[in-house]
Motif scaffolding. Structure first.
Motif, PDB file in Angstrom:
ATOM      1  N   GLU A 365       0.770  -1.258  -0.035  1.00  0.00           N
ATOM      2  CA  GLU A 365       0.086   0.029   0.062  1.00  0.00           C
ATOM      3  C   GLU A 365       0.894   1.249   0.093  1.00  0.00           C
ATOM      4  N   ASP A 366       2.090   1.101   0.353  1.00  0.00           N
ATOM      5  CA  ASP A 366       2.910   2.400   0.134  1.00  0.00           C
ATOM      6  C   ASP A 366       3.219   2.523  -1.164  1.00  0.00           C
ATOM      7  N   GLU A 367       3.204   1.638  -1.947  1.00  0.00           N
ATOM      8  CA  GLU A 367       3.458   1.802  -3.574  1.00  0.00           C
ATOM      9  C   GLU A 367       2.588   1.997  -4.669  1.00  0.00           C
ATOM     10  N   ILE A 368       1.657   0.897  -4.407  1.00  0.00           N
ATOM     11  CA  ILE A 368       0.365   0.953  -5.353  1.00  0.00           C
ATOM     12  C   ILE A 368      -1.171   1.101  -4.831  1.00  0.00           C
ATOM     13  N   GLY A 369      -2.049   0.883  -5.636  1.00  0.00           N
ATOM     14  CA  GLY A 369      -3.368   0.879  -5.273  1.00  0.00           C
ATOM     15  C   GLY A 369      -4.262   2.384  -4.909  1.00  0.00           C
ATOM     16  N   SER A 370      -3.351   3.440  -5.108  1.00  0.00           N
ATOM     17  CA  SER A 370      -4.125   4.536  -4.984  1.00  0.00           C
ATOM     18  C   SER A 370      -3.143   5.676  -5.875  1.00  0.00           C
ATOM     19  N   ILE A 371      -3.787   7.120  -5.958  1.00  0.00           N
ATOM     20  CA  ILE A 371      -3.044   7.772  -6.708  1.00  0.00           C
ATOM     21  C   ILE A 371      -2.616   8.922  -5.735  1.00  0.00           C
ATOM     22  N   ALA A 372      -1.285   9.019  -5.364  1.00  0.00           N
ATOM     23  CA  ALA A 372      -0.917   9.892  -4.354  1.00  0.00           C
ATOM     24  C   ALA A 372       0.664   9.914  -4.706  1.00  0.00           C
ATOM     25  N   PRO A 373       0.912  11.387  -4.325  1.00  0.00           N
ATOM     26  CA  PRO A 373       2.611  11.716  -4.751  1.00  0.00           C
ATOM     27  C   PRO A 373       3.381  10.661  -3.883  1.00  0.00           C
ATOM     28  N   GLY A 374       4.430  10.200  -4.731  1.00  0.00           N
ATOM     29  CA  GLY A 374       5.353   9.453  -4.178  1.00  0.00           C
ATOM     30  C   GLY A 374       4.964   7.920  -4.571  1.00  0.00           C
ATOM     31  N   LYS A 375       3.668   7.650  -4.809  1.00  0.00           N
ATOM     32  CA  LYS A 375       3.547   6.158  -5.265  1.00  0.00           C
ATOM     33  C   LYS A 375       3.929   5.934  -6.646  1.00  0.00           C
ATOM     34  N   LYS A 376       4.053   4.809  -6.970  1.00  0.00           N
ATOM     35  CA  LYS A 376       4.252   4.359  -8.469  1.00  0.00           C
ATOM     36  C   LYS A 376       3.222   4.639  -9.174  1.00  0.00           C
ATOM     37  N   ALA A 377       3.382   5.094 -10.510  1.00  0.00           N
ATOM     38  CA  ALA A 377       2.622   5.756 -11.471  1.00  0.00           C
ATOM     39  C   ALA A 377       1.807   4.570 -12.102  1.00  0.00           C
ATOM     40  N   ASP A 378       1.003   3.920 -11.636  1.00  0.00           N
ATOM     41  CA  ASP A 378       0.238   2.861 -12.172  1.00  0.00           C
ATOM     42  C   ASP A 378      -1.208   3.277 -12.225  1.00  0.00           C
ATOM     43  N   ILE A 379      -1.589   3.637 -13.565  1.00  0.00           N
ATOM     44  CA  ILE A 379      -2.663   4.548 -13.739  1.00  0.00           C
ATOM     45  C   ILE A 379      -3.463   4.068 -14.891  1.00  0.00           C
ATOM     46  N   ILE A 380      -4.774   4.182 -14.840  1.00  0.00           N
ATOM     47  CA  ILE A 380      -5.630   3.659 -16.064  1.00  0.00           C
ATOM     48  C   ILE A 380      -6.379   5.029 -16.412  1.00  0.00           C
ATOM     49  N   ILE A 381      -6.816   5.214 -17.625  1.00  0.00           N
ATOM     50  CA  ILE A 381      -7.731   6.144 -18.076  1.00  0.00           C
ATOM     51  C   ILE A 381      -9.002   5.487 -18.647  1.00  0.00           C
ATOM     52  N   VAL A 382     -10.212   5.731 -18.179  1.00  0.00           N
ATOM     53  CA  VAL A 382     -11.339   4.911 -18.545  1.00  0.00           C
ATOM     54  C   VAL A 382     -12.194   5.996 -19.448  1.00  0.00           C
ATOM     55  N   ASP A 383     -12.671   5.415 -20.496  1.00  0.00           N
ATOM     56  CA  ASP A 383     -13.461   6.505 -21.363  1.00  0.00           C
ATOM     57  C   ASP A 383     -14.971   6.620 -21.047  1.00  0.00           C
ATOM     58  N   THR A 384     -15.298   7.528 -20.379  1.00  0.00           N
ATOM     59  CA  THR A 384     -16.738   7.584 -19.929  1.00  0.00           C
ATOM     60  C   THR A 384     -17.569   8.118 -21.207  1.00  0.00           C
ATOM     61  N   ASN A 385     -16.965   8.376 -22.302  1.00  0.00           N
ATOM     62  CA  ASN A 385     -17.874   8.500 -23.467  1.00  0.00           C
ATOM     63  C   ASN A 385     -18.338   7.044 -24.191  1.00  0.00           C
ATOM     64  N   SER A 386     -17.934   6.123 -23.282  1.00  0.00           N
ATOM     65  CA  SER A 386     -18.679   4.727 -23.992  1.00  0.00           C
ATOM     66  C   SER A 386     -19.963   4.621 -23.840  1.00  0.00           C
ATOM     67  N   PRO A 387     -20.644   4.021 -24.311  1.00  0.00           N
ATOM     68  CA  PRO A 387     -22.226   3.588 -24.316  1.00  0.00           C
ATOM     69  C   PRO A 387     -22.322   3.032 -22.855  1.00  0.00           C
ATOM     70  N   SER A 388     -21.575   1.996 -22.387  1.00  0.00           N
ATOM     71  CA  SER A 388     -21.803   1.572 -21.222  1.00  0.00           C
ATOM     72  C   SER A 388     -21.538   2.594 -19.829  1.00  0.00           C
TER      73      SER A 388
END
Lengths: 472, 472
Positions: A365-388
């Protein structure tokens, strides 16, 4: 100057008490780490080599698949809708499965997960040394375990027999696990790390289990193990030791915060409580256990006592997909239907299980699982313009979190960043040739199928009859 | 010369005793019908205006969504994880929902279904006259019902009160339903047709129900109705008539092969048996009833006595997606976990529920639900080179059917042909601008959200508290 600036995001940081949602947010990345997170209008690190304007799309932590066997992914869909999934259907194909098939199939499995937003794979299989190359190539974060047991491949075991345990097999597998550890643990600033993977308490002696634990302590890693994974395990434990798995593990000092207990399919409420209270994590594989066994494991019991509950997609033959959106959906609906209550396992809670709580379960939890300064940059972008994901509303009530869990299927994931590197952009992998991987995997699968034919012919299974009837 | 020739297909025709699988198959289409089906090497109609070489991908009948409310799709994700989904969360948004929102939202809903392989939509909503235009435009096959009830929108009903029924409301809604019938029933050689849609036995008088039945007889159409859809319905029926829904419907002559009974959530095993034995169809909405109520409806009971069992995705607020791959997956796993048996609801059976058995349930088996000469050309091509369908094996055992049901998520659907027309090709809609539809829908949704604000503020619901806590 930072490397990447993501702006105009609907940020779901998974930080703080709620989900840490920041509309009109921004994230900056330098090297493999997150350097700033916040509202765009107050942002300081605005100069970047690459700027991504996501136009209000969702930006969130990458998903964590806490239990996956990519090495048998190539046998997807070959044993379904039967009792005894392994003996009743998969066996001829497992017999014919070679190293090439394992490694090529693993590659497609990893691609499948990655395209559905998985950034961390807790991969549990062998030959893990070779599978590790796949993770290195595609750019995934991986927590690897080379399966350790004392099961001899040569022995033909009748149903009901106690498995014969072979210490020489155990020592060989332990050597492989140690080799993996030496070679890969800590690769690329820890993007790939290793832990110990004893297959289950029924498949090895107490001595080997304790040896594994000593090694895990030495490397300061966790122990990733199937626990109470089926009635066969419980039967073996009772026959060999006169007690059930969890009591046995407690007595030998295995129930502690080093343990990632996978499945707990057969654990009673009391046993589950004990696992949680001792500080171990639970990894819940809703799809796989639901489809293979028709069972909803006791995750509701576990989370009364601990938040260290993570989700895993398990293996493609059985589940049949390695898609964490699928796991989130199944986890919510199966647990609701188990107790006839729509309030249990709400969307926000399940989203935590696939991100920050999974990181806690893994001790990362010090490295991944959330977006916070100092954490590893593991990030996804989800397209909210999808019909679903339509429509995307922020006020008076946000609808994005429920739609991520109940509606999205993974194909809405547009961009995947792992360890600061863009590994998928606009749904194209940047470091791997997807088409080529599938082509090579398909060839390997056809070779396996050909070799399996001679075992298959003699089996006369439910599945071979269904095949004759044209139902599969 | 035919219009379209699809060749080198792994055909799943859904004809005959099994699934009618033909490797190396071909299908030809002229106008809106299928003209030849078979192995490519024996095929006669080889000259076509358009030839599609699918390179061994799966070619199968389009999926049938037997129950969907596209008119409230725009409220997706606004009420989740609560008791009383409607009163507990959706109500402020329903109050603010206008015709523009219904129609624009419906369009995105239809696009969502279509992109996931749905070719027939049994759409149940209002204003259906306007929603019908959407189906006409995108090219979908539609079976439409304009909701009929005697519920006055103005009356504020306390929980526990008997609904006041207003015959003038009923007559107005009946007029709309008849208008719809006159205008759309039989449009484009029957690509769009209509049936009668009484909302439920608790929401209208016996007289109106019988009037609806006479009209259905006159037009020779079925009756699409919610039956035993919740404890509230049963409560209303017992309070008003002193009996439960199914007994009541049987007594007034409603249980016969004209009836499509949707949900049956609260039906007992005996009641379900009666519905099946009387010749009515059942429409099972696994996702929606699972998420909203935490219940697995008695489909296992129904199919002991009848094969007229179809699947429906219901409404996006609740389910939350209108994707038949999702419905197939949920149906299989929920029913397995209900009885702790992996053998029930096998993949092949669930695939039938989404195709040929749905066609039987709708009384349309002469036209749709399978690939056979003379049937309407409603066909989808599924990309077996997707990671989720990997690998694709034909021998010694085929793995494609389980993977379609347990692994595919709908994004593998590459091409959709409806009524002989290609409405999606390589995932691009040919007759509708998807981006524009979503943009317009998003605007309409934001307007609804703005209007809902004043109702929302006064509610102080579980959901508004979760919103404050940053959990949604």
């Amino acid at each position: 100057m930072v490397d990447i600036l993501i702006k105009n995001a609907t940020l779901i940081t998974m930080e703080g008490k709620g989900l840490g949602i920041i509309p009109q947010g921004a994230v900056s990345i330098k090297d493999n780490k997150i350097t700033e997170v916040g509202q765009l209008r107050n942002f300081t690190q605005k100069k970047a080599h690459k700027e991504i304007d996501v136009e209000e799309k969702v930006v969130m932590p990458g998903l964590i698949d806490a239990h996956i066997h990519t090495g048998i992914g190539i046998l997807r869909g070959l044993s379904q809708d039967v009792d005894n999934w392994m003996e009743g259907g998969l066996w001829p194909f497992v017999k014919a499965l070679d190293e090439e098939g394992r490694v090529k199939g693993s590659m497609v499995n990893i691609i499948e997960g990655l395209k559905a937003g998985t950034t961390t794979f807790c991969d549990y299989d062998n030959p893990m040394g070779k599978i590790a190359n796949n993770h290195a190539q595609v750019g995934s974060r991986a927590v690897l375990a080379d399966t350790v047991n004392e099961m001899s491949d040569k022995s033909d075991i009748e149903v009901g027999d106690l498995y014969p345990l072979d210490p020489s097999v155990g020592q060989e597998k332990l050597r492989n696990a140690l080799e993996l550890m030496e070679k890969w643990h800590g690769y690329k600033d820890g993007r790939i790390r290793c832990l110990m993977g004893p297959q289950g308490p029924d498949m090895m002696s107490k001595e080997l289990l304790l040896e594994v634990k000593e090694i895990a302590k030495r490397y300061n890693t966790k122990i990733h193990m199937h626990v109470a994974q089926g009635d066969r395990e419980i039967y073996q434990m009772e026959k060999r030791y006169g007690k059930r798995s969890i009591q046995y593990l407690d007595e030998i000092g295995y129930l502690d915060d080093m343990l990632l207990a996978v499945h707990l399919t057969e654990a009673t409420a009391e046993e589950t409580k004990l696992v949680a209270q001792r500080g171990a994590s639970m990894i819940l594989c809703s799809g796989s256990i639901g489809i293979i066994d028709g069972i909803v494991p006791p995750a509701a019991e576990f989370k009364k006592y601990s938040s260290k509950l993570a989700l895993g997609s398990d293996q493609a033959p059985g589940n049949n997909c390695n898609n964490m959106f699928n796991e989130m959906k199944f986890t919510a609906i199966l647990n609701k239907c188990k107790v006839n209550d729509p309030k249990v396992f709400p969307a926000w809670e399940v989203l935590k299980m696939a991100t920050i709580n999974a990181a806690k379960a893994l001790g990362m939890e010090d490295e991944i699982g959330s977006i916070a300064p100092g954490k590893k940059a593991d990030i996804i972008i989800v397209d909210t313009n999808s019909p679903s994901m339509f429509p995307a509303l922020q006020t008076p009530q946000r609808n994005i979190v429920p739609n991520l869990v109940y509606s999205a299927n993974g194909s809405e994931v547009e961009t995947v960043i792992i360890d600061g590197e863009i590994v998928m952009e606009e749904r194209r992998l940047t470091k791997t040739n997807e088409k080529q991987a599938i082509l090579e995997g398909q060839k390997a699968a056809e070779n396996i199928a050909q070799r399996a034919e001679k075992f298959y012919k003699n089996m006369n299974t439910t599945l071979s009859k269904k095949m004759e009837e044209g139902l599969i």
